[in-house]
Design an enzyme around this catalytic site. Structure first.
Site, PDB file in Angstrom:
ATOM      1  CG  HIS A   1      19.243 -20.649   9.202  1.00 15.68           C
ATOM      2  ND1 HIS A   1      18.209 -20.470   7.703  1.00 15.68           N
ATOM      3  CD2 HIS A   1      20.028 -21.103   9.237  1.00 15.68           C
ATOM      4  CE1 HIS A   1      19.424 -21.083   6.930  1.00 15.68           C
ATOM      5  NE2 HIS A   1      20.383 -21.462   7.809  1.00 15.68           N
TER       6      HIS A   1
ATOM      7  CG  HIS B   1      20.880 -20.207   3.649  1.00 17.35           C
ATOM      8  ND1 HIS B   1      20.642 -21.326   4.115  1.00 17.35           N
ATOM      9  CD2 HIS B   1      20.044 -19.575   3.371  1.00 17.35           C
ATOM     10  CE1 HIS B   1      19.694 -21.608   2.654  1.00 17.35           C
ATOM     11  NE2 HIS B   1      19.311 -19.920   2.603  1.00 17.35           N
TER      12      HIS B   1
HETATM   13  C1  FAD Z   1      19.861 -28.790   9.473  1.00 18.74           C
HETATM   14  C2  FAD Z   1      20.843 -27.072   9.506  1.00 18.74           C
HETATM   15  C3  FAD Z   1      21.015 -27.179   8.799  1.00 18.74           C
HETATM   16  C4  FAD Z   1      22.166 -25.702   8.070  1.00 18.74           C
HETATM   17  N1  FAD Z   1      22.112 -25.428   7.168  1.00 18.74           N
HETATM   18  C5  FAD Z   1      23.229 -24.017   6.716  1.00 18.74           C
HETATM   19  C6  FAD Z   1      23.529 -23.643   5.999  1.00 18.74           C
HETATM   20  O1  FAD Z   1      23.249 -24.377   5.065  1.00 18.74           O
HETATM   21  N2  FAD Z   1      23.990 -22.929   5.573  1.00 18.74           N
HETATM   22  C7  FAD Z   1      24.246 -21.513   7.050  1.00 18.74           C
HETATM   23  O2  FAD Z   1      24.216 -20.135   6.640  1.00 18.74           O
HETATM   24  N3  FAD Z   1      23.595 -22.270   8.355  1.00 18.74           N
HETATM   25  C8  FAD Z   1      22.711 -23.056   8.327  1.00 18.74           C
HETATM   26  N4  FAD Z   1      22.398 -23.732   8.966  1.00 18.74           N
HETATM   27  C9  FAD Z   1      22.184 -22.383  10.119  1.00 18.74           C
HETATM   28  C10 FAD Z   1      24.100 -22.412  11.365  1.00 18.74           C
HETATM   29  O3  FAD Z   1      24.684 -24.032  11.010  1.00 18.74           O
HETATM   30  C11 FAD Z   1      23.377 -22.445  12.410  1.00 18.74           C
HETATM   31  O4  FAD Z   1      22.519 -20.740  12.674  1.00 18.74           O
HETATM   32  C12 FAD Z   1      24.836 -22.308  13.173  1.00 18.74           C
HETATM   33  O5  FAD Z   1      25.412 -22.868  13.370  1.00 18.74           O
HETATM   34  C13 FAD Z   1      24.377 -21.310  14.699  1.00 18.74           C
HETATM   35  O6  FAD Z   1      25.451 -21.301  15.422  1.00 18.74           O
HETATM   36  P1  FAD Z   1      25.581 -20.652  17.406  1.00 18.74           P
HETATM   37  O7  FAD Z   1      27.091 -21.298  17.114  1.00 18.74           O
HETATM   38  O8  FAD Z   1      24.419 -20.015  17.849  1.00 18.74           O
HETATM   39  O9  FAD Z   1      24.715 -22.554  17.998  1.00 18.74           O
HETATM   40  P2  FAD Z   1      25.491 -23.836  17.075  1.00 18.74           P
HETATM   41  O10 FAD Z   1      26.207 -24.054  16.609  1.00 18.74           O
HETATM   42  O11 FAD Z   1      23.670 -24.958  17.104  1.00 18.74           O
HETATM   43  O12 FAD Z   1      26.330 -24.761  18.779  1.00 18.74           O
HETATM   44  C14 FAD Z   1      25.111 -24.482  19.732  1.00 18.74           C
HETATM   45  C15 FAD Z   1      25.977 -25.458  20.977  1.00 18.74           C
HETATM   46  O13 FAD Z   1      25.810 -25.245  21.766  1.00 18.74           O
HETATM   47  C16 FAD Z   1      25.360 -27.262  22.518  1.00 18.74           C
HETATM   48  N5  FAD Z   1      24.279 -26.995  24.280  1.00 18.74           N
HETATM   49  C17 FAD Z   1      23.295 -25.869  23.784  1.00 18.74           C
HETATM   50  N6  FAD Z   1      22.557 -26.465  25.601  1.00 18.74           N
HETATM   51  C18 FAD Z   1      23.743 -26.556  25.940  1.00 18.74           C
HETATM   52  C19 FAD Z   1      24.469 -26.638  27.513  1.00 18.74           C
HETATM   53  N7  FAD Z   1      22.522 -26.424  28.333  1.00 18.74           N
HETATM   54  N8  FAD Z   1      25.440 -26.862  27.964  1.00 18.74           N
HETATM   55  C20 FAD Z   1      26.332 -27.538  26.871  1.00 18.74           C
HETATM   56  N9  FAD Z   1      26.134 -27.702  25.698  1.00 18.74           N
HETATM   57  C21 FAD Z   1      25.474 -27.124  25.477  1.00 18.74           C
HETATM   58  C22 FAD Z   1      24.574 -27.725  21.562  1.00 18.74           C
HETATM   59  O14 FAD Z   1      24.885 -29.210  21.635  1.00 18.74           O
HETATM   60  C23 FAD Z   1      25.972 -27.462  20.542  1.00 18.74           C
HETATM   61  O15 FAD Z   1      26.738 -27.646  20.199  1.00 18.74           O
HETATM   62  C24 FAD Z   1      21.740 -24.626   9.271  1.00 18.74           C
HETATM   63  C25 FAD Z   1      21.514 -25.317  10.506  1.00 18.74           C
HETATM   64  C26 FAD Z   1      20.847 -26.602  10.296  1.00 18.74           C
HETATM   65  C27 FAD Z   1      20.594 -26.975  12.000  1.00 18.74           C
HETATM   66  C1  NAG Z   2      16.551 -15.757   6.933  1.00 14.03           C
HETATM   67  O1  NAG Z   2      16.702 -15.514   5.875  1.00 14.03           O
HETATM   68  C2  NAG Z   2      17.344 -16.498   5.418  1.00 14.03           C
HETATM   69  C3  NAG Z   2      17.983 -16.424   3.991  1.00 14.03           C
HETATM   70  O2  NAG Z   2      18.635 -15.618   3.495  1.00 14.03           O
HETATM   71  C4  NAG Z   2      16.045 -18.012   5.836  1.00 14.03           C
HETATM   72  O3  NAG Z   2      17.117 -19.013   4.842  1.00 14.03           O
HETATM   73  C5  NAG Z   2      16.308 -17.710   7.432  1.00 14.03           C
HETATM   74  O4  NAG Z   2      15.314 -19.224   7.663  1.00 14.03           O
HETATM   75  C6  NAG Z   2      15.894 -16.959   8.002  1.00 14.03           C
HETATM   76  N1  NAG Z   2      16.471 -17.040   9.409  1.00 14.03           N
HETATM   77  C7  NAG Z   2      15.269 -16.080   9.781  1.00 14.03           C
HETATM   78  C8  NAG Z   2      14.928 -16.547  11.453  1.00 14.03           C
HETATM   79  O5  NAG Z   2      14.010 -15.882   9.643  1.00 14.03           O
END
Ligand code: FAD
Ligand code: NAG
Ligand code: NAG
Length: 612
Positions: free
Chosen positions: A549, A592
C-alpha cells in the site's frame, strides 16, 4: 518487451522531443476533454463518472490489457497466482534494504484495466474517523470523515443478511454503507477454520470484537467485508466501473498505451499548461492532446515517475539526468510511506481443510464443484479475520512510547516532518490502531519454512500501520522504460524495530493461546526458537516484506509543508494537471487502501465536474 521496441522508444523520445514539447501535431477532432493516465482503481472511477455527461469526452491510456472473465482474477482464492506474472503485475522491487538483510523487497502492482484491483486481496474496509479528519487538519479543507463517508457510500453496494454476520458478533450500521454504488461489497460466505477459534482467543485476551469496523471506529477484531460480488467473483474497478459503461461513445479506452511524459507549455498566468501526453503503443510513439485536463492515475510508483520525466520535480534530481526542469516541485517522489510487514507460520494438528488442502485432487475437485454450483467454499474466499490494535496493546509500560516521543525528526524532508510529527501525537491516541494482525489459513514462504503436502498451516501476517520510516521513488534515467528506484528505508530507526519486536511477541502469544493455540502442532517459521530480543530482530529483518500500500509520493498538503497537490488535487504551479491516485494520500491510515481510494476518486470526480 523486446530490445527493438525498447530502442525505438528511446530513440524516438530523443529525436522527437529533445525539448519540452511545444508544437501542435494532432488533428483537433480527436482531442478529448480529459486524458486519464492509468486505467487502475482511480482512473476507471474517474472515467466512469466524468463520462456520465454525454457532452464530455474522456480518453484513458492504460499500459496493460483488458482482461475480463479470467479465472485468475475472478476467483477470489486464486489471487496470489497473478503476483509476479508480467501479464498482470509490474512486479517492482525496492532497493536492497540495508536493515533487512540487504534484500530487495518485492512490490507487486497491478497492470491492466483495473490496475491493482485485479490482483489485490479484496479486503474492503475503512480506517478510523480520526484519521480521515487528520487529513483535513493537515491543511486539506473538505477531506474529512463526513465527506469520506458520503463517497464510501456512493462507491458501493453492500449486500448481506444480519443472520450471516451474527455468529461473529457483528451488526452493521446501515447508515454507514452504500446501497446503489458500482462496487459490490459482501460479507464472506465461507469462513475459514481459523476464524471462530481466533475470535474466542481474542475474547480471552480482552480484545474487543467490533460490530461494524467501517463506521468510524475500527479498533478491535473483526471479519472484514470484501470487494466480492454476490456470486463470489471479484468486484474490481474494471468490472464495477468500466464494464457497464464500456459502450459509451464519449469514453475511449486505449490499452497497451504506455505514457512516457506530459507535453507542457510555459506561460499561462495560472501556471504550466499541459497540452497532452506522449505514449508508446506497440512500436509507435504517439501524441494525444487534451482540451481540458490531464489527470495522472498511474499509482504511487509511476505517477511521480511521469512527473519527473516531464521535468516536474526536484531540480537536483531531474536536472542531472539532462531533463529540462519545467517546474520546481521538490517533494515529488519524496515522503514515500510503506508499512512494515512480517509473517510467521505454524503447522496445524490433524486434518483441517484449509487452502493448502487443495493440493489434494479429491479436495480440489470437491471445492471446485462447490464453488461452481453453490458459489461458496475455499475458492470463494480470501483471508477474513483482522485485528487492528492500538500501540498500548503491546506496549503496556510505555517503554517504546517514551523513546518514540524523543525521536528527532529534524533530518526528515519537509513533507515528511509534518506527517511524522502527527504520528508522534498518534502514539498516545488510543483511537488510532497501530498494529494489524491478519490470520491466514495457508502456508506462506518465510525464512526457513518448509511446506509438507497433506498438512494444514496458519500464517500470521503482522503490519505496522504507522512506521516512522520514509522512503522515496525517483527516476535515475530519462528513459521512460526504466523502472523508478524505490527506496523504503525500512527499519531505519530503532522505534519501528522496537515496536515490531513487542508486536511479534504479542501476535505469537495470541496464536499459541486458547482455542487458536489448540490448533497448533508446531511453529515452522521461524524454524528455530527465538530466545532473545536480538534473535527476534534478526528474524524480523529476514522476514520483512511489503503489504502493498505505497502512498505519499505526490502528497496532498500545503505547498509550504512539502505538498505537491492542493485540495482540488491540482498539481501546484500547473493550470490543468491533477493527480488522483494513492500517491496523494499524505499520511497512512489504519486500513488497507482500496475503500479509501474509491472514495477519493469519487470525490475527485465531483471536484472536476464542478470545475474547481
Ligand atoms: C498485491 C496487492 C494486494 C492488495 N490487497 C489489498 C486489499 O486486500 N485491500 C485493499 O484495500 N487494498 C489492497 N491493495 C491496495 C490497492 O489495491 C491499491 O492501493 C489501489 O489499487 C491503488 O490504486 P491506484 O489507482 O493508486 O493505482 P492502481 O490501481 O495500481 O492503478 C494504476 C494503473 O496505472 C497503470 N499505469 C502505470 N503507469 C502507466 C503508464 N506510464 N502509462 C499508462 N498506464 C500506466 C497501471 O498499469 C495500473 O493499471 C493491494 C495491492 C496489491 C498490489
Ligand atoms: C497503511 O496501513 C495499512 C493497514 O491499515 C497497511 O496495510 C499498509 O501497508 C500501510 N501503508 C503504508 C504506506 O504504510
Ligand atoms: C457474477 O456477476 C457479475 C455481475 O454482477 C457478472 O458480470 C459475472 O459474469 C458473474 N459471474 C459468474 C461466474 O456468474
Amino acid at each position: 518487451m523486446c530490445c527493438r521496441r525498447l530502442c525505438i522508444f528511446r530513440l524516438a523520445f530523443a529525436i522527437a522531443f529533445p525539448e519540452p514539447f511545444t508544437s501542435k501535431t494532432m488533428p483537433s477532432t480527436s482531442v478529448p476533454d480529459y486524458i486519464i493516465v492509468g486505467g487502475g482503481l482511480c482512473g476507471l472511477v474517474l472515467a466512469a463518472r466524468l463520462s456520465e455527461d454525454p457532452g464530455v469526452s474522456v480518453c484513458v491510456l492504460e499500459s496493460g490489457s483488458e482482461t475480463f472473465h479470467d479465472e485468475n482474477i475472478d476467483v477470489p482464492a486464486n489471487l496470489a497466482q497473478t503476483w509476479g506474472n508480467p501479464n498482470y503485475d509490474w512486479a517492482f522491487f525496492s532497493t536492497p534494504q540495508k536493515e533487512a538483510g540487504a534484500r530487495p523487497i518485492f512490490l507487486p502492482r497491478g497492470k491492466g484495466l483495473g490496475g491493482s484491483t485485479l490482483i489485490n486481496v479484496m479486503e474492503l474496509t475503512r480506517a478510523s474517523s480520526v484519521e480521515y479528519d487528520a487529513i483535513e487538519e493537515l491543511g486539506n479543507p473538505g477531506w474529512n470523515w463526513n465527506e469520506f463517508l458520503k463517497y464510501f457510500k456512493k462507491s458501493e453496494t453492500f449486500t448481506y443478511s444480519p443472520q450471516e454476520v451474527e455468529p461473529y458478533g457483528m451488526h452493521f450500521d446501515d447508515n454507514a454503507h452504500g446501497t446503489d454504488g458500482p462496487l459490490k461489497k459482501t460479507f464472506p460466505r465461507y469462513m475459514d477454520t481459523l476464524v471462530q477459534p481466533a475470535l474466542q482467543t481474542a475474547d480471552t485476551l480482552g480484545i474487543r470484537r467490533i460490530s461494524d469496523p467501517s463506521a468510524g471506529d475500527n479498533r478491535g477484531i473483526f471479519v472484514a467485508t470484501k470487494s466480492i460480488d454476490t456470486n463470489a467473483t471479484r468486484s474490481s474497478a474494471a468490472s464495477a466501473y468500466y464494464e457497464p459503461n464500456k459502450n459509451r461513445p464519449n469514453l475511449n479506452i486505449l490499452t497497451g498505451a504506455r505514457v512516457g511524459r506530459l507535453l507542457t507549455v510555459k506561460g499561462s498566468s495560472s501556471g504550466i499548461v499541459i497540452r497532452g501526453v506522449e505514449y508508446l503503443q506497440g512500436d509507435a510513439l504517439k501524441v494525444l492532446e487534451a482540451s481540458k485536463e490531464v489527470i495522472l492515475c498511474a499509482g504511487s510508483y509511476q505517477t511521480p515517475k511521469i512527473l519527473e520525466l516531464s521535468g516536474i520535480g526536484d531540480p537536483s534530481i531531474i536536472g542531472k539526468l539532462g531533463i529540462p526542469v519545467v517546474l520546481d516541485l521538490k517533494s515529488v517522489g519524496a515522503n514515500h510511506q510503506d508499512h512494515l510487514v512480517y509473517t510467521f507460520t505454524f503447522r496445524l494438528k490433524g486434518k483441517l481443510e484449509t487452502y493448502d488442502s487443495m493440493q489434494e485432487p479429491e479436495v480440489a475437485e470437491r471445492q471446485k464443484k462447490l464453488y461452481t454450483e453453490e458459489r461458496t467454499g475455499l475458492l470463494s474466499a480470501t483471508p477474513s479475520l483482522f485485528a487492528f490494535l492500538p500501540l498500548r496493546t503491546v506496549d503496556k509500560d510505555d517503554i517504546i512510547l517514551d523513546s518514540a516521543r524523543k525521536m528527532k525528526l529534524e533530518d526528515a524532508n519537509t513533507a515528511a516532518q509534518k506527517t511524522l510529527k502527527l504520528q508522534q501525537q498518534w502514539l498516545v491516541n488510543d483511537r488510532i490502531p497501530w498494529i494489524d494482525i491478519n490470520f491466514i489459513d495457508r502456508f506462506m514462504p518465510g525464512p526457513g519454512a518448509n511446506f509438507e503436502p497433506g498438512k494444514a498451516y496458519m500464517t500470521i501476517n503482522v503490519m505496522l500501520l504507522h512506521p516512522f520510516n520514509r522512503g522515496s521513488v525517483h527516476i535515475t534515467s530519462p528513459d521512460p522504460l526504466q523502472n523508478p528506484v524505490i527506496e523504503l528505508n525500512a527499519f531505519d530507526n530503532d522505534v519501528d524495530l522496537a515496536i515490531s519486536v513487542e508486536t511479534y511477541k504479542f501476535a505469537r502469544k495470541f496464536s499459541t493461546t486458547g482455542p487458536l493455540g489448540a490448533l497448533v502442532e508446531e511453529e515452522i517459521c521461524p524454524a528455530t526458537e527465538l530466545k532473545t530480543d536480538d534473535d527476534i530482530k534478526e528474524f524480523l529483518r529476514q522476514s520483512l516484506g511489503s503489504s502493498f500500500h505505497p502512498i505519499g509520493t505526490v502528497g496532498m498538503l500545503p505547498e509550504k509543508d512539502g505538498g505537491c497537490v492542493d485540495p482540488s488535487l491540482k498539481v501546484y504551479g500547473t493550470a490543468n494537471l491533477r493527480v488522483v491516485d494513492a500517491s496523494i494520500i499524505p499520511i497512512n491510515i489504519s486500513a488497507h487502501l482500496q475503500a479509501t481510494l474509491y472514495a477519493i476518486a469519487e470525490k475527485a470526480a465531483d471536484i472536476i465536474k464542478k470545475g474547481v
